[in-house]
Design a protein around this motif. Structure first.
Motif, mmCIF file in Angstrom:
data_model
loop_
_atom_site.group_PDB
_atom_site.id
_atom_site.type_symbol
_atom_site.label_atom_id
_atom_site.label_comp_id
_atom_site.label_asym_id
_atom_site.label_seq_id
_atom_site.Cartn_x
_atom_site.Cartn_y
_atom_site.Cartn_z
ATOM 1 N N ALA A 74 0.832 -1.207 0.000
ATOM 2 C CA ALA A 74 0.000 0.000 0.000
ATOM 3 C C ALA A 74 0.863 1.252 0.000
ATOM 4 N N THR A 75 1.961 1.225 0.751
ATOM 5 C CA THR A 75 2.862 2.376 0.800
ATOM 6 C C THR A 75 3.538 2.587 -0.547
ATOM 7 N N GLU A 76 4.017 1.509 -1.149
ATOM 8 C CA GLU A 76 4.735 1.610 -2.421
ATOM 9 C C GLU A 76 3.819 2.015 -3.576
ATOM 10 N N ARG A 77 2.597 1.475 -3.608
ATOM 11 C CA ARG A 77 1.682 1.723 -4.727
ATOM 12 C C ARG A 77 0.755 2.913 -4.492
ATOM 13 N N THR A 81 -6.390 -2.249 -4.777
ATOM 14 C CA THR A 81 -7.764 -2.660 -5.050
ATOM 15 C C THR A 81 -8.127 -3.797 -4.092
ATOM 16 N N PRO A 82 -9.401 -4.057 -3.891
ATOM 17 C CA PRO A 82 -9.781 -5.204 -3.065
ATOM 18 C C PRO A 82 -9.193 -6.514 -3.589
ATOM 19 N N GLU A 87 -5.393 -10.937 -2.797
ATOM 20 C CA GLU A 87 -4.262 -11.728 -3.296
ATOM 21 C C GLU A 87 -3.131 -11.782 -2.269
ATOM 22 N N ILE A 88 -2.884 -10.687 -1.586
ATOM 23 C CA ILE A 88 -1.791 -10.629 -0.609
ATOM 24 C C ILE A 88 -2.123 -11.426 0.648
ATOM 25 N N ILE A 89 -3.345 -11.317 1.173
ATOM 26 C CA ILE A 89 -3.642 -11.940 2.468
ATOM 27 C C ILE A 89 -4.252 -13.336 2.366
ATOM 28 N N VAL A 96 -8.880 -16.012 0.495
ATOM 29 C CA VAL A 96 -9.579 -14.731 0.415
ATOM 30 C C VAL A 96 -9.732 -14.369 -1.057
ATOM 31 N N GLN A 97 -10.949 -13.995 -1.435
ATOM 32 C CA GLN A 97 -11.218 -13.551 -2.799
ATOM 33 C C GLN A 97 -11.987 -12.243 -2.728
ATOM 34 N N ALA A 98 -11.834 -11.421 -3.732
ATOM 35 C CA ALA A 98 -12.576 -10.169 -3.812
ATOM 36 C C ALA A 98 -13.085 -9.981 -5.221
ATOM 37 N N GLU A 99 -14.227 -9.361 -5.309
ATOM 38 C CA GLU A 99 -14.816 -9.061 -6.601
ATOM 39 C C GLU A 99 -15.436 -7.673 -6.505
#
Length: 108
Positions: A74-77, A81-82, A87-89, A96-99
């Motif tokens: 988050a700091t670098e970018r 997005t959700p 994808e990270i966690i 974990v999935q997000a749409e």
């Protein structure tokens, strides 16, 4: 002298532990985990592994934990997005999935 315990009903009579407030909260979480896995000890193990992966710098995850990785990304970018957060966690223990959907104007 007897000591009052706060044992969640979902955990059944087979678990007899004198619980402090913090342990009671954790036991309630473990009981909820049982919804996802028929074996309570496996559910607790999965929760412990996930917590260790989230924290990092331990035997399960010797390097950066997933939360640290999330904060670094988050700091670098500047923003995530959700889908990128998911994808990270996401782990094997807790996928974990997000749409994301968008709508502009009148909904049909």
């Amino acid at each position: 002298m007897s000591r009052k315990t706060d044992t969640p009903a979902a955990m059944g009579d087979s678990l007899r532990i004198n619980l402090t407030t913090g342990k009671a909260r954790k036991s309630k979480v473990a009981a909820v985990c049982n919804v996802f896995d028929a074996n309570k000890s496996e559910a607790v193990l999965q929760a412990c592994v996930y917590a260790a992966e989230m924290r990092g710098h331990n035997a399960v995850s010797p390097n950066m934990g997933l939360l640290e990785e999330l904060m670094t990304a988050a700091t670098e970018r500047g923003s995530l997005t959700p889908e990128e957060i998911a994808e990270i966690i996401s782990t094997e223990e807790v996928p974990v999935q997000a749409e994301t959907t968008w709508a502009v104007g009148n909904e049909a």
